[in-house]
Design a protein around this motif. Sequence first.
Motif, PDB file in Angstrom:
ATOM      1  N   PRO A  31       1.283  -1.267  -0.065  1.00 47.17           N
ATOM      2  CA  PRO A  31      -0.020  -0.161   0.741  1.00 47.17           C
ATOM      3  C   PRO A  31       0.177   1.459  -0.376  1.00 47.17           C
ATOM      4  CG  PRO A  31      -1.400  -1.783   1.363  1.00 47.17           C
ATOM      5  CD  PRO A  31       0.756  -2.080   1.271  1.00 47.17           C
ATOM      6  N   GLY A  32       1.795   1.893   0.939  1.00 49.51           N
ATOM      7  CA  GLY A  32       2.611   2.383   1.030  1.00 49.51           C
ATOM      8  C   GLY A  32       3.776   2.942   0.068  1.00 49.51           C
ATOM      9  N   LEU A  33       3.730   1.894  -0.728  1.00 51.31           N
ATOM     10  CA  LEU A  33       4.715   1.334  -2.321  1.00 51.31           C
ATOM     11  C   LEU A  33       4.507   2.379  -3.329  1.00 51.31           C
ATOM     12  CD1 LEU A  33       7.304  -0.941  -2.068  1.00 51.31           C
ATOM     13  CD2 LEU A  33       7.332   1.003  -1.385  1.00 51.31           C
ATOM     14  N   TRP A  34       2.916   1.237  -3.354  1.00 53.30           N
ATOM     15  CA  TRP A  34       1.674   2.398  -4.441  1.00 53.30           C
ATOM     16  C   TRP A  34       1.436   3.885  -4.334  1.00 53.30           C
ATOM     17  CZ3 TRP A  34      -3.365   4.138  -4.032  1.00 53.30           C
ATOM     18  CH2 TRP A  34      -3.790   3.944  -5.899  1.00 53.30           C
ATOM     19  N   MET A  35       1.187   3.881  -3.109  1.00 53.28           N
ATOM     20  CA  MET A  35       1.060   4.818  -2.619  1.00 53.28           C
ATOM     21  C   MET A  35       2.092   6.259  -2.596  1.00 53.28           C
ATOM     22  SD  MET A  35       0.707   7.448   0.947  1.00 53.28           S
ATOM     23  CE  MET A  35       2.458   6.722   0.778  1.00 53.28           C
ATOM     24  N   VAL A  36       2.706   6.297  -3.687  1.00 59.25           N
ATOM     25  CA  VAL A  36       4.607   6.852  -3.255  1.00 59.25           C
ATOM     26  C   VAL A  36       4.087   7.086  -5.349  1.00 59.25           C
ATOM     27  CG1 VAL A  36       7.042   7.364  -3.948  1.00 59.25           C
ATOM     28  CG2 VAL A  36       5.642   6.522  -1.783  1.00 59.25           C
ATOM     29  N   SER A  37       3.602   5.851  -5.478  1.00 56.39           N
ATOM     30  CA  SER A  37       4.360   5.535  -7.140  1.00 56.39           C
ATOM     31  C   SER A  37       2.555   6.483  -7.747  1.00 56.39           C
ATOM     32  CB  SER A  37       4.070   3.906  -7.240  1.00 56.39           C
ATOM     33  OG  SER A  37       4.269   3.655  -8.851  1.00 56.39           O
ATOM     34  N   ALA A  38       1.749   5.536  -7.399  1.00 56.36           N
ATOM     35  CA  ALA A  38       0.791   6.622  -8.190  1.00 56.36           C
ATOM     36  C   ALA A  38       0.805   7.758  -8.054  1.00 56.36           C
ATOM     37  CB  ALA A  38      -0.819   5.856  -7.319  1.00 56.36           C
ATOM     38  N   SER A  39       1.471   8.622  -6.658  1.00 55.88           N
ATOM     39  CA  SER A  39       1.637   9.567  -6.882  1.00 55.88           C
ATOM     40  C   SER A  39       1.929  10.500  -8.052  1.00 55.88           C
ATOM     41  CB  SER A  39       2.249  10.662  -5.501  1.00 55.88           C
ATOM     42  OG  SER A  39       3.744   9.837  -5.189  1.00 55.88           O
ATOM     43  N   LEU A  40       3.535   9.495  -8.385  1.00 49.95           N
ATOM     44  CA  LEU A  40       4.069  10.431  -9.255  1.00 49.95           C
ATOM     45  C   LEU A  40       3.359  10.224 -10.609  1.00 49.95           C
ATOM     46  CD1 LEU A  40       7.198   8.968  -7.646  1.00 49.95           C
ATOM     47  CD2 LEU A  40       6.133  11.059  -7.748  1.00 49.95           C
ATOM     48  N   MET A  41       2.856   9.052 -10.669  1.00 47.65           N
ATOM     49  CA  MET A  41       2.004   9.497 -12.697  1.00 47.65           C
ATOM     50  C   MET A  41       1.175  10.828 -12.998  1.00 47.65           C
ATOM     51  SD  MET A  41       0.148   5.350 -11.460  1.00 47.65           S
ATOM     52  CE  MET A  41       0.737   3.992 -10.482  1.00 47.65           C
ATOM     53  N   PRO A  42       1.153  10.019 -14.691  1.00 43.07           N
ATOM     54  CA  PRO A  42       0.558  11.534 -15.083  1.00 43.07           C
ATOM     55  C   PRO A  42      -1.225  11.066 -14.425  1.00 43.07           C
ATOM     56  CG  PRO A  42       1.955  10.059 -16.513  1.00 43.07           C
ATOM     57  CD  PRO A  42       1.664   9.416 -15.190  1.00 43.07           C
ATOM     58  N   ALA A  43      -1.843  12.582 -14.362  1.00 44.11           N
ATOM     59  CA  ALA A  43      -3.423  12.294 -14.161  1.00 44.11           C
ATOM     60  C   ALA A  43      -4.043  11.029 -15.457  1.00 44.11           C
ATOM     61  CB  ALA A  43      -4.064  13.640 -14.324  1.00 44.11           C
ATOM     62  N   GLY A  44      -4.521  10.521 -14.368  1.00 43.71           N
ATOM     63  CA  GLY A  44      -5.683   9.026 -14.920  1.00 43.71           C
ATOM     64  C   GLY A  44      -5.524   8.005 -14.942  1.00 43.71           C
ATOM     65  N   GLU A  45      -3.243   8.040 -15.169  1.00 42.56           N
ATOM     66  CA  GLU A  45      -2.925   6.684 -15.431  1.00 42.56           C
ATOM     67  C   GLU A  45      -2.953   5.620 -13.918  1.00 42.56           C
ATOM     68  OE1 GLU A  45       1.012   6.060 -17.273  1.00 42.56           O
ATOM     69  OE2 GLU A  45       1.537   5.982 -15.253  1.00 42.56           O
ATOM     70  N   ALA A  46      -3.437   6.199 -13.436  1.00 38.25           N
ATOM     71  CA  ALA A  46      -3.666   4.906 -11.683  1.00 38.25           C
ATOM     72  C   ALA A  46      -5.188   4.149 -11.983  1.00 38.25           C
ATOM     73  CB  ALA A  46      -3.915   5.339 -10.505  1.00 38.25           C
ATOM     74  N   SER A  47      -5.970   4.558 -12.440  1.00 36.28           N
ATOM     75  CA  SER A  47      -7.723   4.993 -12.934  1.00 36.28           C
ATOM     76  C   SER A  47      -7.302   3.566 -14.743  1.00 36.28           C
ATOM     77  CB  SER A  47      -8.205   5.730 -13.626  1.00 36.28           C
ATOM     78  OG  SER A  47      -8.729   6.112 -11.945  1.00 36.28           O
ATOM     79  N   SER A  48      -6.573   2.679 -14.935  1.00 33.42           N
ATOM     80  CA  SER A  48      -6.837   2.485 -15.853  1.00 33.42           C
ATOM     81  C   SER A  48      -6.013   1.144 -15.179  1.00 33.42           C
ATOM     82  CB  SER A  48      -4.781   2.761 -16.558  1.00 33.42           C
ATOM     83  OG  SER A  48      -4.048   2.695 -16.063  1.00 33.42           O
ATOM     84  N   PHE A  49      -6.489  -0.138 -16.774  1.00 37.36           N
ATOM     85  CA  PHE A  49      -6.910  -1.714 -17.145  1.00 37.36           C
ATOM     86  C   PHE A  49      -5.890  -1.858 -17.137  1.00 37.36           C
ATOM     87  CE2 PHE A  49      -8.012  -5.369 -16.680  1.00 37.36           C
ATOM     88  CZ  PHE A  49      -8.304  -6.383 -15.279  1.00 37.36           C
ATOM     89  N   PRO A  50      -4.963  -3.081 -16.829  1.00 34.58           N
ATOM     90  CA  PRO A  50      -4.625  -3.693 -15.791  1.00 34.58           C
ATOM     91  C   PRO A  50      -4.113  -2.691 -14.946  1.00 34.58           C
ATOM     92  CG  PRO A  50      -3.187  -4.870 -17.397  1.00 34.58           C
ATOM     93  CD  PRO A  50      -4.294  -3.692 -17.581  1.00 34.58           C
ATOM     94  N   PRO A  51      -4.264  -2.170 -13.904  1.00 38.70           N
ATOM     95  CA  PRO A  51      -3.760  -1.337 -12.650  1.00 38.70           C
ATOM     96  C   PRO A  51      -1.848  -2.257 -12.744  1.00 38.70           C
ATOM     97  CG  PRO A  51      -4.856  -3.426 -11.796  1.00 38.70           C
ATOM     98  CD  PRO A  51      -5.071  -3.267 -13.038  1.00 38.70           C
ATOM     99  N   PRO A  52      -1.165  -0.266 -13.373  1.00 34.30           N
ATOM    100  CA  PRO A  52      -0.353   0.113 -13.319  1.00 34.30           C
ATOM    101  C   PRO A  52       0.409  -0.099 -12.251  1.00 34.30           C
ATOM    102  CG  PRO A  52      -1.341   1.880 -14.169  1.00 34.30           C
ATOM    103  CD  PRO A  52      -2.569   1.044 -13.682  1.00 34.30           C
ATOM    104  N   PHE A  53       1.866  -0.721 -11.523  1.00 33.91           N
ATOM    105  CA  PHE A  53       2.321  -0.291 -10.370  1.00 33.91           C
ATOM    106  C   PHE A  53       3.628   0.293 -10.717  1.00 33.91           C
ATOM    107  CE2 PHE A  53       4.762  -1.127  -7.047  1.00 33.91           C
ATOM    108  CZ  PHE A  53       3.698  -1.229  -5.465  1.00 33.91           C
ATOM    109  N   LEU A  54       4.119   1.017 -11.536  1.00 41.67           N
ATOM    110  CA  LEU A  54       4.800   2.054 -11.707  1.00 41.67           C
ATOM    111  C   LEU A  54       4.200   2.583 -12.634  1.00 41.67           C
ATOM    112  CD1 LEU A  54       8.408  -0.021 -11.899  1.00 41.67           C
ATOM    113  CD2 LEU A  54       6.830   1.099  -9.941  1.00 41.67           C
TER     114      LEU A  54
END
Lengths: 270, 308
Positions: A21-44
């Motif tokens: 959860p912590g690693l994903w939090m950091v990783s998602a905070s660095l993603m371009p807007a909208g990328e975390a809401s794609s499928f399959p969910p990207p980890f990096l």
Amino acid sequence: MTRRMALHIAMAVIAGLTLIPGLWMVSASLMPAGEASSFPPPFLPSRVTFEHYAELFTRLEISRYLLNSIIISTVVTAISLLFNSMAGYAFAKYRFAGRDKMFRFLIAEMVIPAQVTTLPLFLLLNKLGLVNTYAGVIVAGMATIYGIFLIRQFALSIPDSLIEAARIDGASEFRIYWSVILPLCKPIMVTLAIFTFLTVWNDFFWPLIVLTDDSMYTLPVALAILSGEHVRDTELMMAGSVITVLPVLVLFIALQRYYIQGIMMGSVKG
Amino acid sequence: MGSHNIVRTSRKRDTTHIRNTAYLFLAPALLPILVFFFLPALAAFVLSFTDFDIYSLGDFRNARFVGLKNYLQLFDDPLFAKSMVNTFYYVLVGGPLSVAVSLGMALLLNSKLARFKGFFRTVYFAPVVTTLVAVAVVWRYLYHPRFGLLNYGLSLVGIDPIDWLGDPTWAMPAMILLSVWKSFGYNMIIFVAGLQSIPEELYEAARIDGANAWQQFTRVTAPMLLPTAFFVGIITMINNFQLFAEPYVMTQGGPLNSTLSVVLLMYQQGFRWWNMGYSAAIAFVLFAIILAGSLIQAAFQKRSALTT
């Protein structure tokens, strides 16, 4: 040898799951807007961007909440450390009528959950004009029974002869507390300081009630409110979570020896 | 000894002075506790017998004593019943689960074969110090039915997507999973301390008697660790009864009130609808439950202190 390997694989897998959860939090905070809401969910992140942090500090004024959190946590920690250590020392080293009764009564009060006090406390602070002020949050944490208890247990082990010697040397009572007792109590003071700072920083229930205006919010309150308004801005909210969690995590990692000792003291003696 | 006598007489002369100093040392801590903690707790009890509402907020004289009305009303309130059922579900399933995981992790970490103990301890403990609100925000996304990592992980082992926070059946298990992740490190530390206080000779004696690892656990570790487990169990239960931030952030008590906790209901009644008398009654029911738990803990500790 194989048993040792199995043990370490199990521990490493669980450590990985704990960290996700912590690693994903950091990783998602660095993603371009909208990328975390794609499928399959990207980890990096496909590309690292700090735009969400920039947005938090420019448009959403998170520096204001950060400042509020820092001020409140620091002031509560400083005041309660002073008051708790004075009271804990007095309970440990002074003889006076009703001391033990008073202490037992205080300990018994610890069963009262903080939520019970919130309604009248809010009404009281409302009368005093302290709702929506730093003071409103601070007064509720100026002294804690648990803090007094921890200091007392520690101070009991200080030999009376040290105090007597200082008295014979003509030191005033306050001077004895300040120059003899406090330096000896340093380990427990550090423990209590971390406990208090983390508790106040992470606290949500009371600041949510007493801070009514959004310029006064602490980070957790602001994050809770923002996350309701920005449900779809996953990356932005992850950046806000990083800013909220990072200070306490760093503090804990730097001083974890004291923190963990404190838990064991509380559990063994409590 | 001459000097000893001097100390004696000066001590007598100073008794009053020293006693007054003691009160001066106590006052800065005890006054705020009295005014901002103890008296409000008493006032809450009085408040719970009144109909204090938004009109009384402007002028306290608008509040009236209504006797037990608030408490009687609680019994008829389906939302209160729902919040009690939810909270007990969270406490009675989540508590033991958290204690079991903590114990398992403590056994792993305390194993003689284990290395890098400091590193693993820090990792397992880290969730404890993180900010609950931030964690709840993060997990809300992890629980997303389509884009959440949890369902993705489950799909890799062939489990169909679950609408964790949108399905009344799964919302509370989602809260429980989060609480186990967040809290197991704390109890693990206490269990490790408990394990380390068990004398090594007991294990040696058991081995000489031919006990295998499992027998050593059930005959030596388990009974010696029972007081610790009890202590851990009670604090976990007391903490879990105060469930608030997770449903506030993740579900607002929904769906269909399936995550409405007692404290969330108390908050809504008191600070959203300003039914402060009614809210105070809810707070006192919570207090009574926590008090009962603490008394059981105290009685148990006294008994185990007498026997050991």
